[in-house]
Write a protein that holds these residues in place. Structure first.
Motif, PDB file in Angstrom:
ATOM      1  N   ALA A 182       0.833  -1.201   0.000  1.00  0.00           N
ATOM      2  CA  ALA A 182       0.000   0.000   0.000  1.00  0.00           C
ATOM      3  C   ALA A 182       0.874   1.260   0.000  1.00  0.00           C
ATOM      4  O   ALA A 182       0.627   2.200  -0.746  1.00  0.00           O
ATOM      5  CB  ALA A 182      -0.924  -0.006   1.209  1.00  0.00           C
ATOM      6  N   VAL A 186       0.943   4.147  -2.948  1.00  0.00           N
ATOM      7  CA  VAL A 186       0.704   5.569  -2.712  1.00  0.00           C
ATOM      8  C   VAL A 186       1.904   6.384  -3.175  1.00  0.00           C
ATOM      9  O   VAL A 186       1.776   7.391  -3.855  1.00  0.00           O
ATOM     10  CB  VAL A 186       0.408   5.834  -1.206  1.00  0.00           C
TER      11      VAL A 186
ATOM     12  N   TYR B 100     -11.784   6.824  -4.593  1.00  0.00           N
ATOM     13  CA  TYR B 100     -11.189   6.106  -3.463  1.00  0.00           C
ATOM     14  C   TYR B 100      -9.667   6.245  -3.488  1.00  0.00           C
ATOM     15  O   TYR B 100      -9.039   6.626  -2.505  1.00  0.00           O
ATOM     16  CB  TYR B 100     -11.604   4.631  -3.497  1.00  0.00           C
ATOM     17  N   ARG B 103      -8.609   9.876  -2.815  1.00  0.00           N
ATOM     18  CA  ARG B 103      -8.642  10.257  -1.406  1.00  0.00           C
ATOM     19  C   ARG B 103      -7.464   9.646  -0.661  1.00  0.00           C
ATOM     20  O   ARG B 103      -6.826  10.281   0.156  1.00  0.00           O
ATOM     21  CB  ARG B 103      -9.977   9.843  -0.769  1.00  0.00           C
ATOM     22  N   LYS B 104      -7.178   8.403  -1.003  1.00  0.00           N
ATOM     23  CA  LYS B 104      -6.095   7.704  -0.322  1.00  0.00           C
ATOM     24  C   LYS B 104      -4.747   8.416  -0.539  1.00  0.00           C
ATOM     25  O   LYS B 104      -3.972   8.603   0.391  1.00  0.00           O
ATOM     26  CB  LYS B 104      -6.023   6.267  -0.832  1.00  0.00           C
ATOM     27  N   THR B 107      -4.734  12.200   0.942  1.00  0.00           N
ATOM     28  CA  THR B 107      -4.694  12.327   2.400  1.00  0.00           C
ATOM     29  C   THR B 107      -3.457  11.646   2.976  1.00  0.00           C
ATOM     30  O   THR B 107      -3.248  11.662   4.187  1.00  0.00           O
ATOM     31  CB  THR B 107      -5.948  11.710   3.069  1.00  0.00           C
ATOM     32  N   SER B 108      -2.635  11.065   2.117  1.00  0.00           N
ATOM     33  CA  SER B 108      -1.441  10.393   2.629  1.00  0.00           C
ATOM     34  C   SER B 108      -0.451  11.432   3.148  1.00  0.00           C
ATOM     35  O   SER B 108      -0.378  12.550   2.663  1.00  0.00           O
ATOM     36  CB  SER B 108      -0.776   9.561   1.532  1.00  0.00           C
TER      37      SER B 108
END
Lengths: 344, 316
Positions: A182, A186, B100, B103-104, B107-108
């Motif tokens: 994950a 990101v 989704y 946002r992930k 906001t990281s």
């Protein structure tokens, strides 16, 4: 040791008042420094500093001063270099100073100025001055000089930046190992958004810089605590008549919210009353001009009265200073201005 | 409010963004809002982009009260603040396949730290949004705006903002380098900007204005359209034969003589500084008189607005 921080919006005469206050202290026998953390170089003309010099003793022989007056302009680059050398191991420091993004950061990172102000103040404290008067940037955002170090402390001490730094290094050395999928996902998205070179340069820089930042943060915390102690520090708000009510409300509120001690508010540049009885045959434009001066001046005095009524008892010293004939320049003019300041 | 080339019923092909820039405290916000109010009263829809977040601006001007006192004009006048963080987020959201994921990422902590640290990102986002607003003026659809006014931040930050487009291109790569290039071109195009440095007639302000003009023209290749000299006394606009000098009034009692000496001194400063400007810069110079008293923000803005004859024609 006493610190006085002058705050105010543009064009209110902050540098002049800060310098005159420092001069007053020097005449009383103190060893005094006035430090401008604003790049506008106004202090250079006000105190006659030589070009290119960033700290200089002001000649006061004419005034038989028993103390000393020093003037200093903050040099962001020099302060940052100094911090890097002071807090880093030699090899680390060199890697940072040679890093391509180091120069970009200094040139364009808004807030680096404010960040280094605390560092510069710390240096001045170590030089053993009895009184340090700080002339801040001429904006409502001057308070960032007080916020930023703490913001920086938070940023640097948060596990995220460490993770980011470390993540990058791991990413380079052992791709895809030991990092959660994950996180990598990101990270890859962020790289795609902002550009790979940019992101990697910044991460690389920060992965080295954060060790230095810890040293900086530790000292910044100590200095910030000193600025909150009313026994050593006082904040002086400077304003002009038409801005007085709003500026004072703004700065007083912001300072109180941050728990910094407000010592004074000075309404600078109040015009004399201008009540000239004109002969009946005076040319109309002249009559109009004098009436205009009279009206402006009366409005200024009303603003001053209102401020005084509003802040009596809330701020220890509520003061006024008249508009002086010319833009204050040179030590002689500051001496003249100092005569209008209330003695401490 | 008059001026050739103002939009009437038909929308012209291109209207420049009016930009008031200059030193802190010279009255950029007042002039921006006053010009905006003037446009709004003549039935145009106006957007003023504030350099301060609206709660900060509210400490200087009460937009609420203006809305209450002149609802007709206020209906055409929108004051807005561009929050670069929000703009960046919006720009990025469009690039994601799903909200989704968006946002992930947005906001990281990695993202949040980086946009604070990355030099120039926020400035680029701001200019992109300003340009977007400028482009909506060209759309024939309802809700489009007729005039766009940028109440710029004080000189240092203003130049930094304009300069960042170049810096980006020079030092960094990625999707923003291209945006930077485009913005740089857009903002140096004569027809796109009507740039008006604002100054008061005081030594420091005039020095900074001359330097600002030169930096804009030589460093950034942006050509200012004129200078607004704000807060001047009525004497400066009076005819030459009514010149105020020491012989004007003689035999005054000492207190009045001192008052007169003060007025003469102020007047001389104004004259000298205007001369300095005139000998250093091409102009044109627009004199805006200080309003001696006002009982509401609307009254002040109306009084200033009535004086603004700044030509807003598309520069040649």
């Amino acid at each position: 040791m006493q610190i006085q921080v002058f705050l105010g919006t543009g064009g209110v005469g902050k540098t002049s008042l800060a310098s005159a206050t420092a001069l007053q202290a020097a005449l009383r026998g103190e060893r005094c420094l006035v430090l401008a953390i604003d790049p506008a170089l106004r202090l250079r003309t006000a105190l006659g500093m030589a070009p290119g010099v960033s700290q200089q003793k002001v000649d006061l022989t004419e005034y038989a001063a028993s103390g000393e007056l020093w003037a200093a302009l903050m040099d962001v680059r020099a302060s940052l270099d100094r911090a890097v050398r002071l807090y880093g191991k030699p090899a680390q420091a060199q890697r940072i100073l040679d890093h391509p993004i180091y120069h970009t950061l200094i040139a364009s990172l808004a807030g680096m100025q404010e960040l280094m102000a605390i560092e510069r103040l710390d240096q001045a404290i170590n030089e053993g001055f009895g009184t340090i008067v700080i002339d801040t940037a001429p904006t409502r955002h001057a308070l960032e000089f007080l916020d930023k170090p703490e913001y920086f402390v938070q940023l640097v001490s948060s596990p995220i930046v460490r993770l980011v730094g470390r993540a990058y290094r791991l990413w380079e050395r052992t791709p895809l190992a030991s990092l959660s999928r994950a996180t990598l996902e990101v990270y890859a998205r962020v790289e795609a958004l902002l550009g790979t070179t940019l992101v990697r340069q910044i991460l690389d820089f920060y992965s080295v810089f954060f060790t230095i930042a810890e040293g900086y943060a530790q000292r910044a915390r100590r200095t910030a605590a000193r600025l909150r102690d009313p026994r050593t520090t006082g904040f002086a708000i400077v304003t002009t008549p038409f801005k007085a009510v709003r500026d004072t409300a703004f700065f007083a509120h912001e300072l109180e919210a941050r728990k910094f001690p407000v010592r004074s508010v000075t309404v600078n540049r109040i015009w004399p009353a201008v009540e000239v009885e004109l002969p009946p045959d005076a040319p109309p434009p002249i009559a109009e001009t004098l009436r205009w001066y009279h009206d402006v001046s009366r409005a200024q005095r009303r603003a001053w009265e209102q401020l005084r009524a509003d802040y009596a008892g809330r701020i220890p010293n509520v003061m006024q200073v008249p508009e002086l004939p010319r833009d204050v320049d040179g030590v002689a003019a500051l001496y003249q201005l100092a005569q209008h300041l209330e003695p401490r | 409010m008059t001026g050739s080339g103002l939009p009437t019923t038909d929308r012209p092909a291109r209207l420049p963004i009016v930009v008031f820039c200059g030193k802190g405290g010279v009255g950029k916000t007042t002039l921006s809002l006053a010009l905006g109010l003037g446009y709004a009263r003549s039935g145009r829809s106006v957007v003023v982009v504030s350099s301060q977040p609206l709660p900060d601006l509210a400490m200087t001007v009460s937009l609420e009260r203006i809305r209450a006192e002149d609802p007709a004009a206020a209906a055409n006048l929108m004051v807005t603040y561009i929050d670069a963080r929000e703009i960046l987020a919006a720009m990025f959201e469009r690039q994601f396949p799903s909200t989704y994921v968006a946002r992930k990422v947005l906001t990281s902590s990695i993202y949040k730290s980086l946009i604070e640290i990355a030099p120039g990102l926020k400035e680029i986002a701001f200019l992109s949004r300003l340009r977007e607003l400028a482009d909506t003026r060209l759309q024939p659809a309802g809700g489009a705006i007729d005039a766009l006014i940028w109440d710029a931040p004080a000189t240092g930050h203003f130049l930094e903002t304009l300069n960042v487009t170049r810096k980006f291109e020079m030092y960094l790569s990625g999707p923003f380098a291209q945006t930077g290039r485009e913005l740089q071109q857009y903002f140096s195009e004569r027809a796109n900007l009507l740039l008006i440095p604002v100054t008061t007639l005081e030594e420091m302000a005039v020095e900074e204005t001359v330097e600002l003009w030169r930096t804009l023209e030589h460093g950034l290749r942006i050509h200012p359209a004129g200078i607004a000299c704000n807060l001047v006394s009525p004497m400066l606009q009076a005819s030459a034969e009514a010149t105020l000098n020491a012989d004007t009034l003689t035999g005054l009692p000492p207190r009045e003589a001192a008052d007169l000496a003060f007025v003469l001194d102020r007047h001389r400063i104004e004259r000298d500084e205007l001369d300095t400007l005139r000998s250093s810069l091409p102009g044109p110079f627009h004199l805006v008189r200080r309003v001696p008293q006002w009982s509401s923000d609307l009254e002040l803005l109306s009084a200033v607005s009535a004086q603004l004859t700044i030509a807003t024609a598309t520069p040649g």
